[in-house]
Design an enzyme around this catalytic site. Sequence first.
Site, PDB file in Angstrom:
ATOM      1  N   THR A   1      -4.518  -7.170   4.241  1.00 45.13           N
ATOM      2  CA  THR A   1      -3.866  -6.424   3.227  1.00 45.13           C
ATOM      3  C   THR A   1      -2.948  -7.540   2.556  1.00 45.13           C
ATOM      4  O   THR A   1      -2.726  -6.726   0.618  1.00 45.13           O
ATOM      5  CB  THR A   1      -3.067  -5.377   3.499  1.00 45.13           C
ATOM      6  OG1 THR A   1      -3.664  -4.133   5.054  1.00 45.13           O
ATOM      7  CG2 THR A   1      -2.342  -4.432   3.146  1.00 45.13           C
TER       8      THR A   1
ATOM      9  N   ASP B   1       1.243  -1.237   0.211  1.00 50.68           N
ATOM     10  CA  ASP B   1       0.070   0.003   0.470  1.00 50.68           C
ATOM     11  C   ASP B   1       0.860   1.572   0.227  1.00 50.68           C
ATOM     12  O   ASP B   1       2.225   1.135   0.087  1.00 50.68           O
ATOM     13  CB  ASP B   1      -1.356  -0.044   0.925  1.00 50.68           C
ATOM     14  CG  ASP B   1      -0.138  -0.775   2.347  1.00 50.68           C
ATOM     15  OD1 ASP B   1       0.670   0.448   2.663  1.00 50.68           O
ATOM     16  OD2 ASP B   1      -0.828  -0.951   3.575  1.00 50.68           O
TER      17      ASP B   1
ATOM     18  N   ASP C   1      -1.101  -8.793  10.470  1.00 51.38           N
ATOM     19  CA  ASP C   1      -1.855  -8.932  11.776  1.00 51.38           C
ATOM     20  C   ASP C   1      -2.978  -9.717  11.611  1.00 51.38           C
ATOM     21  O   ASP C   1      -2.583 -10.691  11.589  1.00 51.38           O
ATOM     22  CB  ASP C   1      -2.159  -7.542  11.756  1.00 51.38           C
ATOM     23  CG  ASP C   1      -2.793  -7.778  13.024  1.00 51.38           C
ATOM     24  OD1 ASP C   1      -3.117  -8.356  13.885  1.00 51.38           O
ATOM     25  OD2 ASP C   1      -3.759  -7.007  13.938  1.00 51.38           O
TER      26      ASP C   1
ATOM     27  N   LYS D   1      -4.465   0.459  -3.763  1.00 47.49           N
ATOM     28  CA  LYS D   1      -5.622   0.359  -3.569  1.00 47.49           C
ATOM     29  C   LYS D   1      -6.977   1.409  -3.583  1.00 47.49           C
ATOM     30  O   LYS D   1      -6.660   2.841  -2.865  1.00 47.49           O
ATOM     31  CB  LYS D   1      -6.177   0.280  -2.155  1.00 47.49           C
ATOM     32  CG  LYS D   1      -5.484  -1.482  -1.803  1.00 47.49           C
ATOM     33  CD  LYS D   1      -5.700  -1.893  -0.229  1.00 47.49           C
ATOM     34  CE  LYS D   1      -4.927  -1.303   0.538  1.00 47.49           C
ATOM     35  NZ  LYS D   1      -4.583  -1.787   2.409  1.00 47.49           N
TER      36      LYS D   1
ATOM     37  N   ASP E   1       6.349  -5.518   4.274  1.00 45.21           N
ATOM     38  CA  ASP E   1       5.753  -5.139   5.343  1.00 45.21           C
ATOM     39  C   ASP E   1       6.146  -4.624   6.798  1.00 45.21           C
ATOM     40  O   ASP E   1       7.337  -6.112   7.078  1.00 45.21           O
ATOM     41  CB  ASP E   1       4.979  -5.430   5.701  1.00 45.21           C
ATOM     42  CG  ASP E   1       3.551  -4.469   5.945  1.00 45.21           C
ATOM     43  OD1 ASP E   1       3.421  -3.203   5.809  1.00 45.21           O
ATOM     44  OD2 ASP E   1       1.938  -4.468   5.291  1.00 45.21           O
TER      45      ASP E   1
END
Length: 325
Positions: free
Chosen positions: A238, A179, A234, A202, A230
């Site tokens: 994503t 992202d 979690d 996105k 990243d």
Amino acid sequence: MTGITTTSEKRLVIIGGRAHPELAAQVAGEMGADLVPTTAYDFANGEIYVRFQESVRGCDAFVIQSHTAPINHWLMEHLLMVDALKRASAKRITVVAPFYAYARQDKKHRGREPISARLVADMFKTAGADRLMTVDLHTAQIQGFFDGPVDHLWAMPILGDYVRRRVEDVAKLTVVSPDAGRVRVADQYSDMLGAPLAIIHKRRDPDRPNEVEVHEVVGDVDGRTCVLVDDLIDTGGTIVQAARALKENGAERIIVLATHAVLSGPAVQRLRDSDIAEVVVTDTLPLEEEHLFPQLTVLPIAPLLARAVREVFDDGSVTSLFENV
């Protein structure tokens, strides 16, 4: 001649909490030291008791606790250990938090919200911490929240070196940011690996207002090995959606690099069932049996932490650990 002279030398002690005892023991082992014997337990009502079983007066103390689930419990224990060190007359107290609690709450997105990452820093300062050491903060600005030195360590050399050894044709690598928020980190990986950069953008499709984002890939990924980077995973939403977008755009193989394996809720199942060939993380957080799955590779973070602790204790340069990155 007046005055008093002493021949006392600096003494380093390493203290580990109960959240991730294996990591604290590994850091101590890397340094050829033993952990300070500590008594810690919970009272019936959930309150925490901590006491060190040997003197820490005048020492340079490094207290290691990774803020894993239940995060508030282990954060409180960390604060209590710092307070106990201060009241036991430790000379300097360094909080070693490989995973820093509330790092994703680093600013106000809307009115009437807390800046929780700042509150955590303030609590550690109030408890008596002189210095903070952590690995791959969610945003670098958190370093400014703590009123004292902050050693912000990177897992990038560990993860990047693994990819170099793992991938046969480095020329076919493309580093991908999942992202817009991770572009800066992905760019650093791109420089380190000598690979081009792609970004997943996105956006909401105006023709389908009730549906989630459409993922557009900006950059060449067709027929390439894509390295998605990243700071943490979690729930895995994503990363899995990003991997799906890469596959739809012709990516041949997808490797995920992430420092912190939070792996909450459906994360393991999502990653197991995804198009991702390998998920590479470090052990900043403890991983139980239920967190393990076939594509997962876990790399040790203890050697990096031990080197950083040694540099701080010797008044050396922590920055020198990353000069070649």
